[in-house]
Every structure is written in C-alpha cells, then in structure tokens.
Design a protein around this motif. Structure first.
Motif, PDB file in Angstrom:
ATOM      1  N   GLU A 125      30.231  47.295  42.600  1.00 27.16           N
ATOM      2  CA  GLU A 125      30.284  47.377  44.074  1.00 27.16           C
ATOM      3  C   GLU A 125      30.270  45.972  44.685  1.00 27.16           C
ATOM      4  N   MET A 126      29.443  45.110  44.104  1.00 25.10           N
ATOM      5  CA  MET A 126      29.355  43.731  44.627  1.00 25.10           C
ATOM      6  C   MET A 126      30.674  42.987  44.403  1.00 25.10           C
ATOM      7  N   ARG A 166      33.665  44.348  44.299  1.00 19.56           N
ATOM      8  CA  ARG A 166      34.603  44.867  45.319  1.00 19.56           C
ATOM      9  C   ARG A 166      34.314  44.248  46.689  1.00 19.56           C
ATOM     10  N   GLU A 167      32.987  44.210  46.983  1.00 18.21           N
ATOM     11  CA  GLU A 167      32.572  43.667  48.284  1.00 18.21           C
ATOM     12  C   GLU A 167      33.015  42.205  48.421  1.00 18.21           C
ATOM     13  N   PRO A 210      29.239  35.871  50.200  1.00 22.53           N
ATOM     14  CA  PRO A 210      28.550  37.167  50.114  1.00 22.53           C
ATOM     15  C   PRO A 210      27.357  37.075  49.145  1.00 22.53           C
ATOM     16  N   THR A 253      36.962  41.884  48.963  1.00 22.31           N
ATOM     17  CA  THR A 253      37.462  42.245  50.292  1.00 22.31           C
ATOM     18  C   THR A 253      36.692  41.537  51.418  1.00 22.31           C
ATOM     19  N   SER A 254      35.768  40.647  51.048  1.00 24.88           N
ATOM     20  CA  SER A 254      34.959  39.976  52.081  1.00 24.88           C
ATOM     21  C   SER A 254      35.810  38.979  52.866  1.00 24.88           C
TER      22      SER A 254
END
Ligand code: SF4
Ligand code: SF4
Length: 357
Positions: free
Chosen positions: A175-176, A178-179, A355, A182-183
């Motif tokens: 998840e991180m 992916r985050e 992030p 797309t950040s």
C-alpha cells in the motif's frame, strides 16, 4: 622485471600499436554519454521553463531520459511491478534505465560506470587533474588512503545501498509503495530534482564543492566511497562471466597494468581480477605491452574475449536496449502538461514532501 628477449617485447609492442585502443574508444563513448546527459538536462530545463511560462511559445516536450536521475523511483516501480505485474506510468523509464544498468553490470562488470555514466567520466577527469596536481608533491603520483581507512570508507556505499534496499523492499508495504508512486511528490520528483540544482542552497553547494575537492586529492572519491549505484553494480559484477586474467608465464612484471588501473587494483600481482571495484574499463589490458599476458576471458573458458568485442558489446547493449524500450516499450510517462503545471504551482506545499516523512 623479468629478462625477456628484446625482439619479443618489440614484436608485442609493435602489434599492440596496431591493436584497438579501448582507452580512446572509451573516452569517446564517455563523451557521447555525457553529451546525451547534457542534452537531456537542457531539454528538461526548457520543458520546465515552457510550463512555467504557461505553455507560451513553441511547444517543448519532456525528455523521458531525465528519469535516469530518479533511481529510487525506479526501485519503487520495480517493487510495484514485481508485486502487481503491471508497470506504473508515472516514471516508467526510471525503472527501465535501472534494469538495463543492472544487466550491463552483471554482463560487463561495472561497465556502466566506466563506459556510460557521466559522473564516472567527470570523476575520472577530476582524478586526472588531481594526478597532475598531487603528482607535483608525491613521487607515486596517485594518492591512496591506507587500507585501515580505505576499507571502512568503501563500505559506506554498501550501507547506503542497504538502506535503500531495506526501505523499498522491506519497510514499505504494498500500500505504501502504491501511495508513493501516485503521490504528488513522486509525480514532480523530476522537477524537484532540477530545482535542487538550479536553486541550490549553501549546504548543497558546499557538499558538491567538498566532493569535488576530495575527488582531486583522492581519485574517484564519489564512485569509490559513496555511490550506492556503483555498490549495486559492483556486487553484481562479481557474479558476471567476464574476468581479467594474467598469465604469470608471459608477464614481464613491468607493473604498467596496475599503474593504469583507475581503481588501484594490483593487477600485476594477481592471477585473476576479482574485485567489486573493477569497472571493466580495460585500461590495464590496453596498457600491457606483452601480447597474451593480460586478457579478458569468460569464466571456465580459455578463449580470450577481444577488447573490441567487449567495448562494442557494452555500448550496444546499453544504448541499444534503451533505444529498443524507447521505440517499443514503457518509456514516456503519463503526466500531462496541465497536471505538471498544477503540481508545480503547489510544489512548495507540505503535501509535496516525501511520503512517510
Ligand atoms: S582491473 Fe583493469 S578493467 Fe578493472 S578497473 Fe582496473 S584497469 Fe579497469
Ligand atoms: S600483466 Fe601487467 S605487469 Fe605483466 S606484462 Fe602486462 S602490464 Fe606488465
């Protein structure tokens, strides 16, 4: 030096004169690699200026090769690709360039460093300046740290590599990952990187000046002690098929190979070069005056690899693979000019920080 029939040395020297000079060819390939990098940099500056002007004037397109300066983004894309089977389109060429460099590192030692990388080239040029400056004071011409300092300092680049590998492949959950991809931070990472250099603060400037100064005194300071990319390629190079071998029977112990080696490897004292610092530059083989005393071979095979074949193979593999990806594969990113402008206008805001920080 061993006593050798004068006619044998002369014969070898004469034939070596006719031999293909990897040093010259490598120099021109480094010029080509640096020229392409400068061209990419200029085009990217023009692209950013074009967006900052609100797309006034003639249209400027973004050079995807700028992503070669985003290796962390490339590593994260690689992890995402392994996890999901799909390649994200934010910075696809960052991953492609990383993979091609890794393949070259495995096949041709750290050939990427000595035949392609513009920082490797700059480092060598600064080292040459250093040799002539330092050589005025030191008889040996090249200054090298004692082993007691050299070994721990060389481990720094591995620690940096370990940190990045740990951060990307262990500490970040899918998840991180992916985050991150797309950040907003990742989307304008290329522009942020450019601004780091064009709006450099005093800390950044002093860091570069310090590295420059250290590279004059100690040849290849950045590459030898700090570059995590070089650490990765150095590790892979140990597994690769090409090895430089010295035939002790033919060798006349002149020491020219060791003197020519930019990585300070004692080529004249060993049978096979097994070192994570060997860049596959072939300067040692080029410098050897005796035919057959120092050659490049494939592990387990007696047949030598001609220098010309090695040189052309590195260059064609790297640039050919990139060209192939450019023409057929993932290369261009999917961020529109409007989206770039949107992010660039807000880039100094807190949501554009790294992030997870
Ligand atoms: S051992 Fe030879 S090929 Fe390796 S870095 Fe030294 S000069 Fe270059
Ligand atoms: S292998 Fe090295 S020491 Fe031996 S002849 Fe060649 S350059 Fe001289």
């Amino acid at each position: 030096m061993k006593a050798v029939a004068a006619d044998k040395i002369e014969e070898s020297t004469n034939s070596s004169r006719k031999r293909f000079s990897t040093r010259k060819f490598r120099f021109w390939m480094q010029i080509v690699g640096s020229a392409i990098t400068v061209w990419i940099g200029v085009e990217f500056i023009r692209f950013v200026n074009y967006l900052e002007s609100g797309t006034a004037g003639a249209s400027v397109t973004r050079p995807p090769g700028v992503e070669s300066f985003l290796p962390i983004s490339g590593m994260i894309s690689l992890r995402d690709w392994v996890l999901t089977g799909t390649l994200n389109t934010i910075h696809p060429s960052a991953m492609v360039i990383l993979l091609v460099a890794v393949a070259v590192g495995f096949l041709f030692k750290k050939g990427f460093c000595s035949w392609v990388c513009p920082f490797g080239f700059i480092s060598e040029m600064i080292g040459n300046i250093g040799d002539s400056v330092v050589g005025r004071w030191f008889k040996d011409k090249r200054l090298k740290l004692p082993k007691l300092l050299d070994y721990p300092l060389r481990s720094l680049k591995y620690l940096l590599l370990l940190f990045f590998v740990w951060a990307v492949f262990w500490s970040m959950s899918p998840e991180m990952i992916r985050e991150f991809i797309t950040s907003p931070y990742n989307k304008v990472a290329d522009v942020k990187m450019l601004k780091f250099f064009t709006e450099i603060d005093s800390f950044g400037l002093w860091t570069i000046i310090t590295l420059f100064g250290l590279s004059i005194i100690l040849r290849g300071f950045w590459c030898r002690y700090l570059c995590p990319y070089g650490a990765l390629l150095g590790m892979l190079s140990l597994l690769g098929p090409g090895k430089i071998k010295r035939d002790a029977g033919a060798c006349i112990d002149c020491g020219k190979c060791a003197k020519a080696c930019p990585s300070f490897i004692k080529v004249d004292k060993i049978k096979t070069v097994v070192s994570d610092e060997c860049t596959g530059c072939l300067d040692c083989v080029d410098a050897c005056p005796v035919e057959g005393a120092l050659e490049l071979k494939v592990v387990g095979r007696k047949k030598r690899i001609p220098k010309r074949v090695w040189a052309y193979a590195i260059v064609f593999t790297f640039w050919g693979a990139l060209l192939l990806f450019k023409l057929t594969g993932p290369w261009e990113n999917s961020i529109s000019n409007q989206e770039y402008i949107y992010h660039m206008e807000r880039m100094d805001g807190p949501e554009y920080g790294h992030p997870g920080r």
